[in-house]
Each structure stands twice: as C-alpha cells, then as structure tokens.
Design a protein around this motif. Structure first.
Motif, PDB file in Angstrom:
ATOM      1  N   LEU A   1       6.750   1.840  -1.908  1.00 54.14           N
ATOM      2  CA  LEU A   1       6.073   0.187  -1.036  1.00 54.14           C
ATOM      3  C   LEU A   1       5.602   0.955   0.152  1.00 54.14           C
ATOM      4  O   LEU A   1       4.999   0.255   1.318  1.00 54.14           O
ATOM      5  CB  LEU A   1       7.356  -0.376  -0.856  1.00 54.14           C
ATOM      6  N   ALA A   2       6.517   1.717   1.621  1.00 60.29           N
ATOM      7  CA  ALA A   2       5.914   1.899   2.464  1.00 60.29           C
ATOM      8  C   ALA A   2       4.732   2.924   2.501  1.00 60.29           C
ATOM      9  O   ALA A   2       3.765   2.540   3.171  1.00 60.29           O
ATOM     10  CB  ALA A   2       7.091   2.946   2.572  1.00 60.29           C
ATOM     11  N   ASP A   3       4.315   3.290   1.971  1.00 58.90           N
ATOM     12  CA  ASP A   3       3.060   4.339   1.672  1.00 58.90           C
ATOM     13  C   ASP A   3       2.356   3.131   1.376  1.00 58.90           C
ATOM     14  O   ASP A   3       1.287   3.088   2.151  1.00 58.90           O
ATOM     15  CB  ASP A   3       3.397   5.443   0.863  1.00 58.90           C
ATOM     16  N   GLY A   4       2.229   2.102   0.607  1.00 55.42           N
ATOM     17  CA  GLY A   4       0.922   1.544   1.059  1.00 55.42           C
ATOM     18  C   GLY A   4       1.255   0.127   1.426  1.00 55.42           C
ATOM     19  O   GLY A   4      -0.064   0.219   2.079  1.00 55.42           O
TER      20      GLY A   4
ATOM     21  N   LEU B   1      -2.888   7.440  11.864  1.00 50.08           N
ATOM     22  CA  LEU B   1      -2.261   6.641  11.175  1.00 50.08           C
ATOM     23  C   LEU B   1      -1.380   7.185   9.591  1.00 50.08           C
ATOM     24  O   LEU B   1      -1.222   7.074   9.029  1.00 50.08           O
ATOM     25  CB  LEU B   1      -3.045   5.217  10.577  1.00 50.08           C
ATOM     26  N   ASP B   2      -2.326   7.984   9.011  1.00 48.47           N
ATOM     27  CA  ASP B   2      -2.805   9.161   7.953  1.00 48.47           C
ATOM     28  C   ASP B   2      -1.156   9.951   8.635  1.00 48.47           C
ATOM     29  O   ASP B   2      -0.458  10.434   7.687  1.00 48.47           O
ATOM     30  CB  ASP B   2      -3.764  10.292   7.791  1.00 48.47           C
ATOM     31  N   SER B   3      -0.910  10.473  10.139  1.00 53.16           N
ATOM     32  CA  SER B   3      -0.238  11.637   9.691  1.00 53.16           C
ATOM     33  C   SER B   3       1.319  10.586  10.265  1.00 53.16           C
ATOM     34  O   SER B   3       2.083  11.063   9.741  1.00 53.16           O
ATOM     35  CB  SER B   3      -0.585  11.748  11.947  1.00 53.16           C
ATOM     36  N   LEU B   4       1.239   9.386  10.801  1.00 55.06           N
ATOM     37  CA  LEU B   4       2.472   8.624  11.137  1.00 55.06           C
ATOM     38  C   LEU B   4       2.822   8.072   9.927  1.00 55.06           C
ATOM     39  O   LEU B   4       4.427   8.721   8.793  1.00 55.06           O
ATOM     40  CB  LEU B   4       2.683   8.071  11.650  1.00 55.06           C
TER      41      LEU B   4
ATOM     42  N   MET C   1      -2.210  -0.925   6.563  1.00 56.19           N
ATOM     43  CA  MET C   1      -2.494  -1.387   7.657  1.00 56.19           C
ATOM     44  C   MET C   1      -3.647  -0.664   8.415  1.00 56.19           C
ATOM     45  O   MET C   1      -4.148  -1.756   9.047  1.00 56.19           O
ATOM     46  CB  MET C   1      -1.177  -0.529   8.705  1.00 56.19           C
ATOM     47  N   GLY C   2      -3.706   0.352   7.483  1.00 54.21           N
ATOM     48  CA  GLY C   2      -5.341   1.084   8.110  1.00 54.21           C
ATOM     49  C   GLY C   2      -6.918   0.099   7.645  1.00 54.21           C
ATOM     50  O   GLY C   2      -7.722   0.776   8.027  1.00 54.21           O
ATOM     51  N   GLN C   3      -6.179  -0.633   6.374  1.00 55.87           N
ATOM     52  CA  GLN C   3      -7.320  -1.063   5.799  1.00 55.87           C
ATOM     53  C   GLN C   3      -7.647  -2.452   6.605  1.00 55.87           C
ATOM     54  O   GLN C   3      -8.205  -3.684   6.076  1.00 55.87           O
ATOM     55  CB  GLN C   3      -7.197  -1.506   4.225  1.00 55.87           C
ATOM     56  N   GLY C   4      -6.752  -2.808   7.213  1.00 55.93           N
ATOM     57  CA  GLY C   4      -6.619  -4.603   8.208  1.00 55.93           C
ATOM     58  C   GLY C   4      -5.987  -5.260   7.298  1.00 55.93           C
ATOM     59  O   GLY C   4      -6.144  -5.524   5.797  1.00 55.93           O
ATOM     60  N   TRP C   5      -5.882  -6.791   7.782  1.00 51.27           N
ATOM     61  CA  TRP C   5      -5.234  -7.234   6.875  1.00 51.27           C
ATOM     62  C   TRP C   5      -5.397  -8.457   5.961  1.00 51.27           C
ATOM     63  O   TRP C   5      -7.314  -8.166   6.516  1.00 51.27           O
ATOM     64  CB  TRP C   5      -3.565  -8.799   8.253  1.00 51.27           C
TER      65      TRP C   5
END
Length: 199
Positions: free
Chosen positions: A185-188, A88-91, A193-197
């Motif tokens: 906005l995109a970065d946040g 996820l960090d890579s993408l 997403m990596g933290q779960g909804w």
C-alpha cells in the motif's frame, strides 16, 4: 537496515535496552488492559524501572507508544542512495524498506501502534509532532543531496507530503483491520505521488 545503523557505545546500548524494555512493557500492558487503563506506574513496575526513569526517557505515554530507533537509520539510508536517483524514489525506497523491516520484526507492536493511532486522538496528535521531527531530519539529508539549503521550502514541503502520505496509508491499513499488505500500500501510494493525482 542494521548495516547502516550507527554503532552505539556501551552507555548508549544500556539506554537503548532500557527504552526497549519500557516500550515492550507498555505494549504488553496495553494489549492486556487497554490504553487508558495503563498507567506510567504500571509501566515502570513491568519494566523494572522507576516512574521517574520512564519520564526521563519518554515525556508522555504517547511517546512510549510511538517511539522507535528508526530515524537515524532512515537518514543514513537516504544519504547512501545514489546521488542521481529521483528524490521521490529515494524516499519511497528508504521508507518502504523500513516499514517492511518493522512489519517483519515487530509486527505485533506495529499493529498495536497503528491501531492506537487510529483510535486514540492523543496518540494521533502526538504522531503529527513526531513525524514533523522525522520530516525535518529527512529534509536536511535530502537537501544535502540536492545541494539545497536545509530550510529550502520546496524540499521541506516535498518531504512532509511524502510522510503525510505514509501516515494516511497507516491509518487506512489500521481502519481495515490490518488485513492488507501495508508495504505494498505504501509503495503504491508513493509511486502514484510521482505520477500526479488522478481520480
């Protein structure tokens, strides 16, 4: 971004120049007279090519609006990320860098593109198809990094979900008049997403 872009031969450079001329003419005409009023014949005349040339490069008017040359760069950048980095960090890094470059170098075109994405159903529908192609390319690159098969369902779903989140960010940005920092906005959104909804 340019450092990782594939090098093009003379023929490919000529093709790219034609594609860019057609795309710029299209965006200029749409800005002047609107999407529906802009015809392929007008685009061809403004780009100094024939209508058949326009169709050879772009099957539909929506393709002209949505096309860019970023997919090969995205794939190259993703493959160049550290092997042990979280996928996820890579993408997120690759996509937000690409977005930042687009906003910095082609903001007017990008604003128009996302405005049309929000307002024209045909553009939005075609965007779904083009993002599927990008998702497949990125999923293959990610699968290679992870030692998975190219058709690995988990990798495909993950990559599609990330691009789906990016699409929603672009629609949100356009819907609010392009006043926000779209890269932020995109970065946040991708970090969350990596933290779960969470509500």
């Amino acid at each position: 971004m340019a450092a990782t872009a594939p090098q093009l031969g003379l023929r490919e450079r000529k093709k790219l120049k034609t594609r860019v001329a057609i795309r710029r003419a299209t965006h200029r005409l749409i800005a002047e007279q609107g999407y529906e009023a802009t015809t392929v014949e007008q685009i061809a005349e403004a780009a100094d090519v024939s209508p058949s040339t326009v169709f050879r490069y772009f099957p539909t008017k929506e393709d002209i609006v949505l096309s860019d040359e970023y997919d090969p760069v995205l794939v190259a950048e993703l493959r160049a990320r550290p092997a042990d980095e979280d996928p996820l960090d890579s993408l997120r890094t690759v996509l937000t860098r690409s977005l930042a470059t687009f906003v910095a170098e082609e903001r007017e075109e990008f604003v128009q593109r996302t405005k049309l994405l929000a307002e024209v159903p045909a553009v939005r529908a075609r965007m779904t198809e083009t993002m599927a192609t990008t998702s497949d390319l990125l999923a293959r690159a990610l699968a290679d990094r992870l030692g998975r098969a190219h058709d690995d369902l988990n990798v495909r779903v993950f990559t599609a979900a990330v691009l789906g989140a990016l699409r929603e960010v672009l629609l949100y940005w356009a819907g609010r008049g392009h006043v926000d920092d779209v890269v932020g906005l995109a970065d946040g959104a991708l970090r969350r997403m990596g933290q779960g909804w969470r509500p």
